[in-house]
Write a protein that holds these residues in place. Sequence first.
Motif, mmCIF file in Angstrom:
data_model
loop_
_atom_site.group_PDB
_atom_site.id
_atom_site.type_symbol
_atom_site.label_atom_id
_atom_site.label_comp_id
_atom_site.label_asym_id
_atom_site.label_seq_id
_atom_site.Cartn_x
_atom_site.Cartn_y
_atom_site.Cartn_z
ATOM 1 N N VAL A 36 0.834 -1.201 0.000
ATOM 2 C CA VAL A 36 0.000 0.000 0.000
ATOM 3 C C VAL A 36 0.873 1.257 0.000
ATOM 4 C CG1 VAL A 36 -1.614 1.363 1.383
ATOM 5 C CG2 VAL A 36 -2.032 -1.073 1.030
ATOM 6 N N ARG A 37 1.963 1.238 0.766
ATOM 7 C CA ARG A 37 2.872 2.392 0.787
ATOM 8 C C ARG A 37 3.436 2.670 -0.606
ATOM 9 N NH1 ARG A 37 4.677 0.077 5.685
ATOM 10 N NH2 ARG A 37 6.499 -0.847 4.664
ATOM 11 N N ASP A 40 0.566 3.974 -2.906
ATOM 12 C CA ASP A 40 0.189 5.350 -2.561
ATOM 13 C C ASP A 40 1.218 6.346 -3.085
ATOM 14 O OD1 ASP A 40 -2.076 4.499 -1.260
ATOM 15 O OD2 ASP A 40 -1.290 4.781 0.767
ATOM 16 N N VAL A 81 -6.888 -1.708 2.993
ATOM 17 C CA VAL A 81 -7.551 -0.410 2.854
ATOM 18 C C VAL A 81 -9.017 -0.510 3.296
ATOM 19 C CG1 VAL A 81 -8.312 1.311 1.176
ATOM 20 C CG2 VAL A 81 -6.000 0.390 1.055
ATOM 21 N N ARG A 111 -7.661 8.967 -0.888
ATOM 22 C CA ARG A 111 -6.420 8.703 -0.134
ATOM 23 C C ARG A 111 -5.585 7.637 -0.823
ATOM 24 N NH1 ARG A 111 -9.872 8.641 4.384
ATOM 25 N NH2 ARG A 111 -9.638 6.385 4.655
ATOM 26 N N HIS A 112 -6.263 6.695 -1.465
ATOM 27 C CA HIS A 112 -5.587 5.586 -2.149
ATOM 28 C C HIS A 112 -6.108 5.526 -3.593
ATOM 29 C CE1 HIS A 112 -4.296 4.270 1.851
ATOM 30 N NE2 HIS A 112 -5.557 4.332 2.228
ATOM 31 N N TRP A 114 -5.240 4.347 -6.355
ATOM 32 C CA TRP A 114 -5.122 3.088 -7.086
ATOM 33 C C TRP A 114 -6.281 2.135 -6.792
ATOM 34 C CZ3 TRP A 114 -4.970 -0.701 -3.418
ATOM 35 C CH2 TRP A 114 -4.531 -0.307 -2.138
#
Length: 238
Positions: A36-37, A40, A81, A111-112, A114
């Motif tokens: 996720v990092r 993002d 998420v 916020r995300h 993707w």
Amino acid sequence: MAGKAAEPGVIWARPERTGRGPKPAFTRADIAAAAVRIADAEGLDAVSMRRVAGELGCGTMSLYNYVPRKEDLYELMVDAVSGEHELWEPGGDWRAEMRRVAQQTRELMHRHPWMTRLMSPVYGFSPNALRYLEHCLACLDSLEAPYGMKMQLVGMLNGCVTSYVSTELAAAERTRSLPWSAEQEDAVRIAYLGSQVATGAYPRMAAAFTEDPGPIDLDGAFGLMVERMLDAFAPKSD
């Protein structure tokens, strides 16, 4: 002799780590957080088994002991998420609850960014996704409708939000890539559109434009979209 054919499986039904060896150095939650990092910061295309392994400080092949396929990695990411959804005690007004669900989902996708690419029923039955779905159904307790229809409502709401946010993100990305301001771009396009409508070839569009709705309010348009969708499921007495 032909090799054994691959068999379908669900990562949540598998043990956290396959193979022998010392105690695992990290968990699925660690893997998901690392992926996720990366997504993002650099986008979904930057996520690979090699990149995630590097983020965790392990070998790529070692990571396959935890996550057999890249699709499983995506599922871990979606579940991580999904865990960000706030699950509150429903207040009894199903429309108000669904508005809140829609707005929260919109904020989460911003916020995300993707996430809009991975929104699929395929990834919809992970632990956190199931908790979220159960919460949505609880929010709909006051709606007199069969559960099948309630599931349709949740699915359609998520689809509408995903489509809307995808458009928002695409517009923002295009604006960032322009060598001039968004205002300059809008002015040029509006002028061109006005010249075409003025030819008389588009009388209905001309009539629509004379109503002068004013600047587009993205938040207002989002709210209107949600209300129109909820109208389709509201009992006639609502």
